[in-house]
Write an enzyme that holds these catalytic residues in place. Sequence first.
Site, PDB file in Angstrom:
ATOM      1  N   GLU A 287      -4.578  -2.185   7.981  1.00  0.00           N
ATOM      2  CA  GLU A 287      -4.186  -1.149   7.036  1.00  0.00           C
ATOM      3  C   GLU A 287      -4.790   0.207   7.366  1.00  0.00           C
ATOM      4  OE1 GLU A 287      -5.602  -3.223   3.488  1.00  0.00           O
ATOM      5  OE2 GLU A 287      -6.946  -1.538   3.141  1.00  0.00           O
TER       6      GLU A 287
ATOM      7  N   ASP B 204     -15.132 -10.900   9.179  1.00  0.00           N
ATOM      8  CA  ASP B 204     -13.826 -10.628   8.575  1.00  0.00           C
ATOM      9  C   ASP B 204     -13.381  -9.199   8.840  1.00  0.00           C
ATOM     10  OD1 ASP B 204     -13.613 -13.157   7.383  1.00  0.00           O
ATOM     11  OD2 ASP B 204     -14.803 -12.520   5.660  1.00  0.00           O
TER      12      ASP B 204
ATOM     13  N   ILE C  40     -11.899 -20.030   4.483  1.00  0.00           N
ATOM     14  CA  ILE C  40     -12.066 -18.651   4.942  1.00  0.00           C
ATOM     15  C   ILE C  40     -13.375 -18.041   4.451  1.00  0.00           C
ATOM     16  CG2 ILE C  40     -10.918 -16.385   5.049  1.00  0.00           C
ATOM     17  CD1 ILE C  40      -9.509 -18.693   6.546  1.00  0.00           C
TER      18      ILE C  40
ATOM     19  N   HIS D 251      -2.420 -17.190  -2.771  1.00  0.00           N
ATOM     20  CA  HIS D 251      -2.018 -16.181  -3.750  1.00  0.00           C
ATOM     21  C   HIS D 251      -1.340 -16.809  -4.949  1.00  0.00           C
ATOM     22  CE1 HIS D 251      -2.278 -14.101   0.144  1.00  0.00           C
ATOM     23  NE2 HIS D 251      -2.863 -13.179  -0.581  1.00  0.00           N
TER      24      HIS D 251
ATOM     25  N   LYS E  70       0.814  -1.215   0.000  1.00  0.00           N
ATOM     26  CA  LYS E  70       0.000   0.000   0.000  1.00  0.00           C
ATOM     27  C   LYS E  70       0.848   1.267   0.000  1.00  0.00           C
ATOM     28  CE  LYS E  70      -3.259   0.208   3.070  1.00  0.00           C
ATOM     29  NZ  LYS E  70      -4.525   0.683   2.507  1.00  0.00           N
TER      30      LYS E  70
ATOM     31  N   GLU F 184      -3.000 -15.153   7.849  1.00  0.00           N
ATOM     32  CA  GLU F 184      -2.149 -15.603   6.754  1.00  0.00           C
ATOM     33  C   GLU F 184      -0.752 -15.901   7.284  1.00  0.00           C
ATOM     34  OE1 GLU F 184      -1.879 -12.993   3.342  1.00  0.00           O
ATOM     35  OE2 GLU F 184       0.228 -13.494   3.113  1.00  0.00           O
TER      36      GLU F 184
HETATM   37  N1  GLN Z   1     -14.559 -14.259   3.669  1.00  0.00           N
HETATM   38  C1  GLN Z   1     -13.757 -13.587   2.690  1.00  0.00           C
HETATM   39  C2  GLN Z   1     -13.386 -14.550   1.586  1.00  0.00           C
HETATM   40  O1  GLN Z   1     -13.169 -15.670   1.844  1.00  0.00           O
HETATM   41  C3  GLN Z   1     -12.498 -12.988   3.286  1.00  0.00           C
HETATM   42  C4  GLN Z   1     -11.684 -12.261   2.267  1.00  0.00           C
HETATM   43  C5  GLN Z   1     -10.540 -11.457   2.804  1.00  0.00           C
HETATM   44  O2  GLN Z   1     -10.181 -11.581   3.929  1.00  0.00           O
HETATM   45  N2  GLN Z   1      -9.968 -10.618   1.999  1.00  0.00           N
HETATM   46  O3  GLN Z   1     -13.267 -14.186   0.454  1.00  0.00           O
HETATM   47 ZN    ZN Z   2      -8.090 -12.817   3.835  1.00  0.00          ZN
END
Ligand code: GLN
Ligand code: ZN
Length: 763
Positions: free
Chosen positions: A616, A610, A442, A705, A123, A676
Site C-alpha cells: 500500500e 510482517d 500468522i 475476515h 484505500k 492472503e
Molecule cells: N502478525 C500479525 C498478526 O497476526 C500480522 C497482522 C497483519 O498482517 N495485518 O496479527
Molecule cells: Zn495479514
Amino acid sequence: MSNDKLAAASLGFPRIGARRELKFALESFWAGKSGAAALLDTAEHLRRRNWLTQQEKGIAIIPSNDFSLYDHVLDTAVMVGAIPEGYGWTGGAVSLESYFALARGGEVCGHSHGETRALEMTKWFDTNYHYLVPELTEDQTFALTGTKPLDHYLEAKALGIETRPVILGPVTFLKLAKARGSDFTPLSLLDRLLPVYADLLSRLKQAGAEWVQIDEPALVLDLTDEERAAFVHAYAVLAGDAPKIMLASYFGAPGDNLTTLLSLPVAGVHVDLVRGTLDSLLDEAPSGLVLSLGIIDGRNIWRADLSAIIDRLAPIVARRGAANIQIAPSCSLLHVPIDVELETELEPALKTWLSFANQKLDELAALAGGLSRGKAAVAEAISAADAAIASRAASARVHNDVVSARLAAVTEADRSRKSPFAERIALQHDRLKLPAFPTTTIGSFPQTAAVRKARAAFNKGALDADAYRGFLEDETATAIAFQEEIGLDVLVHGEFERNDMVQYFGEQLSGFAFTKHGWVQSYGSRYVRPPIIFGDVARPQPMTVAWWQFAQSKTERPVKGMLTGPVTILNWSFVRDDIPRSETCAQIALAIRDEVADLEKAGAAIIQIDEAALREGLPLRKSGWKDYLGWAVDAFRLTASGVSDETQIHTHMCYSEFNDIIEAIAAMDADVISIETSRSKMELLDAFTGFDYPNEIGPGVYDIHSPRVPDRAEMTELLTLARKRLADRKLWVNPDCGLKTRGWDEVKPALVHMVEAAKALRG
Ligand code: GLN
Ligand code: ZN
C-alpha cells in the site's frame, strides 16, 4: 465570500469530532442504545462546530458537505442512486438503515432480506482512509436520491455562514467504482451520470452557492487518453448551469494531466504544492483562473515554515493578483488529527513542532494575512513558527549521531544473507525437521474482551504491572498448549501483549511519539492514532525477546519470533519531513535488525517479519514504483539479513495483487512468505507461478475476515488448487492473516480442520 483579497480556503475538515463524538454516536445508534434523532443531532452539532471553528480562525472559504456519517464516497453513491440490489432500496430517499447496510452489511428491514454483505472497502488513494467501493452494473441508471450537498449548504447558510459545498467529481467517482455482473469500464456510464450531477449543481446555484468545490483527485493518477477525454467531456457538460467550479486535484501533481486540467471550463483549480510542484502551471493557466495553492500539508502533522512559504508564494501573488489566489491545505484535513492543544502529555518542545487541523487553519489564516498585507502584519505568527522550526532543527531528540554513523556504514553485504536460498533452506530443513506441508498461523490469537479489559485496566493503573504480566503469561501459555494439542508444527506466542502491530514497537523505539487524542478516521467509526516519528530511530533494548522466551519455554516445538517490518512501521506512521522517507525506513530497519539478532541469540529458529503495508506504500504513479520498491526491499533485507543460514526468516503480507510487484517480493529473499489467498480461491498464486517464485510459500487457506468456520474439505480443496501451482516441498499451510479479530470458538475448530487437511495431504 468576496474575492478582492487573497483568501484562506479549507477543502474539508475532519468529521469525527475532537472527542470522537461521531464514533460514539454511531456505535450507540448501531447498538440500538439511541435513536436516529440522537445520531443526526450529534452530526449537526459537529458540522456547526466545524463551520464556526473555521470561521473564527479566519478561513474565508469554508467547505460544506465535507461531513459524512460514514464515508463521502458512499454518500456520493447513495446520492446518485448507485445502490446494488439487496439493500432494501426501491427508489427515492435512501434510509439510514440501507445506508448503514451498504457500509457495514447486516440485516435490512430486520427480516426478509436476511444478511446483506457490506460493500467492499479499499484505500482512498495512498492514504490510510478507506472508502466503500461503489458497485455499478452495465445497465446502471442514476437518479438523485437526495440533496445532501444542498441541505448542508443551506444548514450553514441558516447559521449565517456562506460555504463552498464539496462534491466528489463524476470522473473520479466512476474511476473508483467497480463493475459488477459483467466486464465493462464504469467510466462508460459517464453520460448517464452527468445529468444527475448537472441537476445537483443547478440546484446549488439556485440556492445561492457562488462556488462549488469538485474533487477530482484522479487527476494526479496515470490516466489514459480516454480518461482525460472524459474530464473534458464531463466539465463541458457540467459548467453550463452551475456555481463557479473550483476543481480540486490533490495527493500529487497533475503532471501530464495538467494541460487537460487547465483546459477545463472551470473558474478555479486547486493543486497540491506539498507533494507536487507548480511545474508549468503559472505559464499555462489562463489569467482569470483562480488558483488554489495547496501549500499546508494535509497529510502530515508538522508545523509549517510560514516565512519560507510567504517568500515562495509572494511572487505568484504579485504576478496573478491576490483576488486570483487562494491559500489552502494540500488536500482535505480529513487525514490529520484535530487539535494539538488537547495533547497535554506531549513533551512541550515537541508539541510546538506539530500542527493538527485546527493549527493548520491558523497557519492558513496567517499566510493569507502575510501574503495580502505583508509579513509584518503577521509577525507574531511568523516568529512563533520560526522559533518552533529552529528548536526542531537543533533538537538533540531529533538527531542521533550514533544512528547516522551506523546508517552511513551499511553496505550491500549487510543486506544479503550469507548463502543463497537453496543452501539455506537445506540447512533449515535439517535443523527444523518439519513434516511436509508444515502448519502455522500468522501471529495473533483472539484479542478477547478479557484481553482488552486487562490492558485497559493496566493503562488506567487499576491493574499493576505484575498482575498484568501474569495475566498475559496465562493467555500465552494457554495459546501454546492449544497449538500443541491440535498439532500445529510452528507455533506463535499469540501477541496478547500487543495493542497494535505498529504501536507496540513504536512505543519501545526512540524517535517515536504518541498522542492521546490524535485520532484519524480509517473507515467509518474506526479511527487510528498513528505514531509520530519525529527523530532518528533507535532501539534502546530488546522489545519482544522476553515474550518469545516465555512462549518457547512452554513447548518443544519451534515458536516464531514475531516482528513488524520497517516498511509497515513507516507507512502507518506520520513520518518526518526533514529527511527522506527512505532514510527513516532504513533507520527502523536497523532497529528491528537488532531485535532479529537478539531473538536469534535467544534461540529462535524462525523469525517472522510482517510487511502488511508494503504494497500500500506504492506511489500513485507507476513512475515512482521503482524507487520506492528499491528502498523498501533494501530496508526489509537490512532487517532480515543479519542471521545465520540456519535461521529461517518468514514474512507475511495480507493482501492480493502481487502480479505487478512479484519481482520485488522475490528480491526480499524471505525464506517463507505467507499471503492472503483463500478468498480468491488461490488465483493470487498465479503471480507466484508465472514468475517461478523461488522460496517457500504459505497461501492462506482460512479466510479470517469472516466468522465462518471453513471445514476440512474446503481447505483441502484450496490446498489441492495450490499444489497445482506450486511444488509440494515449497508449500506451507496457514490462515490468511492474524486471528486477533476472531473469537476462540471460531478459531479453534477452523485450525483443527486446517491441521487435519495438512495431515491428510501427508498421508
Ligand atoms: N502478525 C500479525 C498478526 O497476526 C500480522 C497482522 C497483519 O498482517 N495485518 O496479527
Ligand atoms: Zn495479514
